[in-house]
Design an enzyme around this catalytic site. Structure first.
Site, short mmCIF file in Angstrom:
data_model
loop_
_atom_site.label_atom_id
_atom_site.label_comp_id
_atom_site.label_asym_id
_atom_site.label_seq_id
_atom_site.Cartn_x
_atom_site.Cartn_y
_atom_site.Cartn_z
CG ASP A 1 27.45 -59.95 8.45
OD1 ASP A 1 26.94 -61.02 8.07
OD2 ASP A 1 28.13 -59.22 7.70
CE1 TYR B 1 32.46 -71.91 0.34
CE2 TYR B 1 31.88 -73.93 -0.84
CZ TYR B 1 31.55 -72.91 0.04
OH TYR B 1 30.31 -72.91 0.63
CG ASN C 1 25.91 -69.03 8.55
OD1 ASN C 1 25.62 -69.97 7.82
ND2 ASN C 1 25.71 -67.77 8.18
CG ASN D 1 23.00 -60.24 3.69
OD1 ASN D 1 22.02 -59.60 3.31
ND2 ASN D 1 24.14 -59.66 4.05
CE LYS E 1 31.84 -73.10 3.83
NZ LYS E 1 31.27 -72.52 5.06
CB VAL F 1 21.71 -71.96 -0.22
CG1 VAL F 1 20.60 -71.28 0.56
CG2 VAL F 1 22.03 -73.33 0.37
#
Length: 252
Positions: free
Chosen positions: A37, A152, A88, A16, A156, A185
């Site tokens: 995935d 988070y 990713n 996705n 990152k 996004v």
């Protein structure tokens, strides 16, 4: 264009969002793509939309080092090499350190940090052989802090600085390592944001909107191409200009 004809590309979190957009972009330019995935139905459906002879789907939990190692081994066994590794896969947890649990931390660090470490660890020997490249998905939240997203941001930030450090270590081996750092996004991860939250993002993004996944994938394609042959260790904001601000409010 066939910029990636003959190239083998592995993409995690490929069912996705940004990962799926990257799979479509690289495939459209001739690459053989391996879609990884942890949701089997989703990754199989995504793979079915791409050319059968140049597409492989794998069910992989990137927080499991043995699963990531097998993913890389199976890819190289099937296709003979690996040219581009795209780490990713990622998850988001909302809340401060006090509001979130240790289980939340283990989940987000396991996928967002460990998943990138494992992807790098097992792909690098093959990327060195192919003189390939690695692209990691960080975030503008890895370049600065956000309210209510401590874990988070930590994860990152780790991806961004890991990217820089690996670029130093492996540049002389012919491997370029870069990261994309998106802002908001339009993906499944952000689809739950209510209208008021989305409007607040739009106020902070000079282009006035969220990115489409394809806009991030296009930067990934640039970084993997020969056009980026001297780009190494970069953490590129794909944020509509959000990080161009010093944080002060708009007054005129």
């Amino acid at each position: 264009m066939d910029r990636f004809a003959g190239k083998v590309v592995v993409i995690t979190g490929a069912a996705n969002g940004i990962g799926a957009a990257a799979a479509r972009r690289f495939s459209s330019e001739g690459a053989t793509v391996v879609l990884a995935d942890y949701v089997e139905d989703d990754v199989m459906k995504m793979a079915a939309t791409l050319p059968e002879d140049r597409t492989t789907a794998m069910v992989v939990d990137v927080s499991d080092p043995k699963a990531v190692e097998k993913m890389i081994e199976d890819t190289v066994r099937k296709y003979g090499k690996l040219d581009v590794m795209i780490n990713n896969a990622g998850v988001h947890v909302v809340g401060s350190v006090l509001e979130t649990s240790l289980d939340d931390w283990r989940r987000i660090s396991g996928i967002n940090i460990d998943g990138v470490v494992y992807g790098a660890k097992f792909s690098l020997p093959h990327l060195i052989r192919s003189k390939g490249c690695m692209i990691n998905t960080s975030s503008v939240s890895g370049l600065g802090g956000d309210w209510g997203a401590a874990f988070y941001c930590a994860s990152k930030g780790a991806v961004a600085n890991l990217t820089r450090a690996m670029a130093l270590d492996h540049g002389l081996s012919g491997v370029r390592i870069n990261a994309v750092c998106p802002s908001l996004v339009k993906t499944n991860m952000t689809s739950g944001f209510d209208v008021a939250v989305q409007e607040k993002f739009n106020e902070r993004i000079p282009l006035g909107r969220a990115a489409q996944p394809e806009e991030v994938a296009s930067v990934m394609a640039f970084l993997a191409s020969d056009d980026a042959s001297f780009v190494n260790g970069a953490c590129i904001p794909v944020d509509g200009g959000a990080t161009a601000s010093d944080g002060q409010p708009k007054i005129a």
